[in-house]
Scaffold this motif. Structure first.
Motif, PDB file in Angstrom:
ATOM      1  N   ASP A   1      19.484  41.484  43.433  1.00  0.00           N
ATOM      2  CA  ASP A   1      21.267  42.835  43.286  1.00  0.00           C
ATOM      3  C   ASP A   1      22.039  41.830  42.652  1.00  0.00           C
ATOM      4  O   ASP A   1      22.325  40.999  42.180  1.00  0.00           O
ATOM      5  CB  ASP A   1      21.500  42.897  44.359  1.00  0.00           C
ATOM      6  CG  ASP A   1      21.178  43.418  45.522  1.00  0.00           C
ATOM      7  OD1 ASP A   1      21.068  42.834  46.876  1.00  0.00           O
ATOM      8  OD2 ASP A   1      19.763  44.639  44.873  1.00  0.00           O
ATOM      9  N   VAL A   2      22.611  43.056  41.416  1.00  0.00           N
ATOM     10  CA  VAL A   2      23.831  42.684  40.563  1.00  0.00           C
ATOM     11  C   VAL A   2      25.244  41.895  41.379  1.00  0.00           C
ATOM     12  O   VAL A   2      25.558  42.409  42.639  1.00  0.00           O
ATOM     13  CB  VAL A   2      24.122  43.857  39.836  1.00  0.00           C
ATOM     14  CG1 VAL A   2      25.587  43.468  39.384  1.00  0.00           C
ATOM     15  CG2 VAL A   2      22.929  44.598  38.822  1.00  0.00           C
ATOM     16  N   GLN A   3      25.712  40.449  40.904  1.00  0.00           N
ATOM     17  CA  GLN A   3      26.484  40.841  41.827  1.00  0.00           C
ATOM     18  C   GLN A   3      27.577  40.189  40.683  1.00  0.00           C
ATOM     19  O   GLN A   3      27.359  38.834  39.026  1.00  0.00           O
ATOM     20  CB  GLN A   3      26.268  39.066  42.541  1.00  0.00           C
ATOM     21  CG  GLN A   3      24.832  39.678  44.261  1.00  0.00           C
ATOM     22  CD  GLN A   3      25.125  38.572  44.741  1.00  0.00           C
ATOM     23  OE1 GLN A   3      25.508  37.153  44.900  1.00  0.00           O
ATOM     24  NE2 GLN A   3      25.124  38.372  45.551  1.00  0.00           N
ATOM     25  N   LEU A   4      28.691  39.868  40.926  1.00  0.00           N
ATOM     26  CA  LEU A   4      29.611  40.006  39.891  1.00  0.00           C
ATOM     27  C   LEU A   4      31.006  39.250  40.798  1.00  0.00           C
ATOM     28  O   LEU A   4      31.451  39.174  41.342  1.00  0.00           O
ATOM     29  CB  LEU A   4      30.369  40.983  39.219  1.00  0.00           C
ATOM     30  CG  LEU A   4      29.291  42.536  38.559  1.00  0.00           C
ATOM     31  CD1 LEU A   4      29.920  43.627  38.015  1.00  0.00           C
ATOM     32  CD2 LEU A   4      29.073  41.609  37.168  1.00  0.00           C
ATOM     33  N   GLN A   5      31.826  37.596  40.191  1.00  0.00           N
ATOM     34  CA  GLN A   5      32.683  37.141  40.765  1.00  0.00           C
ATOM     35  C   GLN A   5      33.546  37.185  39.442  1.00  0.00           C
ATOM     36  O   GLN A   5      34.124  36.548  38.482  1.00  0.00           O
ATOM     37  CB  GLN A   5      31.922  35.361  40.619  1.00  0.00           C
ATOM     38  CG  GLN A   5      32.641  35.342  41.738  1.00  0.00           C
ATOM     39  CD  GLN A   5      32.923  35.202  42.945  1.00  0.00           C
ATOM     40  OE1 GLN A   5      32.696  35.546  43.771  1.00  0.00           O
ATOM     41  NE2 GLN A   5      35.104  35.056  43.186  1.00  0.00           N
ATOM     42  N   ALA A   6      34.878  37.894  40.135  1.00  0.00           N
ATOM     43  CA  ALA A   6      35.453  37.960  38.723  1.00  0.00           C
ATOM     44  C   ALA A   6      36.667  36.000  39.281  1.00  0.00           C
ATOM     45  O   ALA A   6      37.282  36.111  40.392  1.00  0.00           O
ATOM     46  CB  ALA A   6      36.547  38.672  38.832  1.00  0.00           C
ATOM     47  N   SER A   7      37.291  35.386  38.509  1.00  0.00           N
ATOM     48  CA  SER A   7      38.158  34.557  38.887  1.00  0.00           C
ATOM     49  C   SER A   7      39.426  34.293  37.968  1.00  0.00           C
ATOM     50  O   SER A   7      38.910  34.711  36.795  1.00  0.00           O
ATOM     51  CB  SER A   7      37.201  33.475  38.714  1.00  0.00           C
ATOM     52  OG  SER A   7      36.671  32.303  38.002  1.00  0.00           O
ATOM     53  N   GLY A   8      40.487  33.385  38.022  1.00  0.00           N
ATOM     54  CA  GLY A   8      41.227  33.285  36.765  1.00  0.00           C
ATOM     55  C   GLY A   8      42.242  33.931  37.079  1.00  0.00           C
ATOM     56  O   GLY A   8      43.315  33.689  36.353  1.00  0.00           O
ATOM     57  N   GLY A   9      42.682  34.423  38.255  1.00  0.00           N
ATOM     58  CA  GLY A   9      43.899  35.685  38.640  1.00  0.00           C
ATOM     59  C   GLY A   9      45.392  34.523  38.907  1.00  0.00           C
ATOM     60  O   GLY A   9      44.356  32.849  39.316  1.00  0.00           O
ATOM     61  N   GLY A  10      46.171  34.892  38.768  1.00  0.00           N
ATOM     62  CA  GLY A  10      47.139  33.772  39.193  1.00  0.00           C
ATOM     63  C   GLY A  10      47.973  34.026  38.781  1.00  0.00           C
ATOM     64  O   GLY A  10      49.203  35.505  38.131  1.00  0.00           O
ATOM     65  N   LEU A  11      49.729  33.155  39.036  1.00  0.00           N
ATOM     66  CA  LEU A  11      50.829  33.951  39.022  1.00  0.00           C
ATOM     67  C   LEU A  11      51.703  32.945  37.550  1.00  0.00           C
ATOM     68  O   LEU A  11      51.052  31.959  37.201  1.00  0.00           O
ATOM     69  CB  LEU A  11      51.985  32.730  39.557  1.00  0.00           C
ATOM     70  CG  LEU A  11      53.275  33.156  39.979  1.00  0.00           C
ATOM     71  CD1 LEU A  11      53.307  34.707  39.899  1.00  0.00           C
ATOM     72  CD2 LEU A  11      53.760  32.435  40.793  1.00  0.00           C
TER      73      LEU A  11
END
Length: 118
Positions: A1-11
């Motif tokens: 299964d395809v899995q995507l993990q986004a990160s890096g957001g913030g204020l």
């Protein structure tokens, strides 16, 4: 299964920069398109950037053109979204997905929240 993990957001303050990452796994092939979408509070999800399967083509919405840059590290199976000159209108939850068009998306990553303060 395809899995995507986004990160890096913030204020971040207006005028600042952030780099989002989308780590992918489960694609059957070595080349795949990836899109970044965002959803501001109370608004519909919109596409902001996309990179084609062969990296030959990139797309940016008019609102981010010239400020955002999408790129890929194939070895790490990660797509990045460098966001510069951020303003309050960029605030929202950013999602990566396995297609460039909303109607073609089959897999969404969990969103990462970007908040730009004035």
């Amino acid at each position: 299964d395809v899995q995507l993990q986004a990160s890096g957001g913030g204020l971040v303050q207006s005028g600042g920069s952030l780099r989002l990452s989308c780590a992918a796994s489960g694609f059957s092939g070595v080349d795949w398109a990836l899109g970044w979408f965002r959803q501001a509070p109370g608004k519909e999800r919109e596409g902001v950037s996309c990179i084609s399967r062969d990296d030959e083509n990139t797309y940016y919405s008019e609102s981010v053109k010239g400020r955002y840059t999408i790129s890929r590290d194939a070895a790490k199976k990660t797509v990045y979204l460098q966001m510069n000159s951020l303003d309050t209108g960029d605030t929202g939850t950013y999602y990566c997905a396995d297609a460039c068009r909303y109607s073609w998306v089959q897999n969404w990553g969990k969103g990462t929240l970007v908040t730009v303060s004035s």
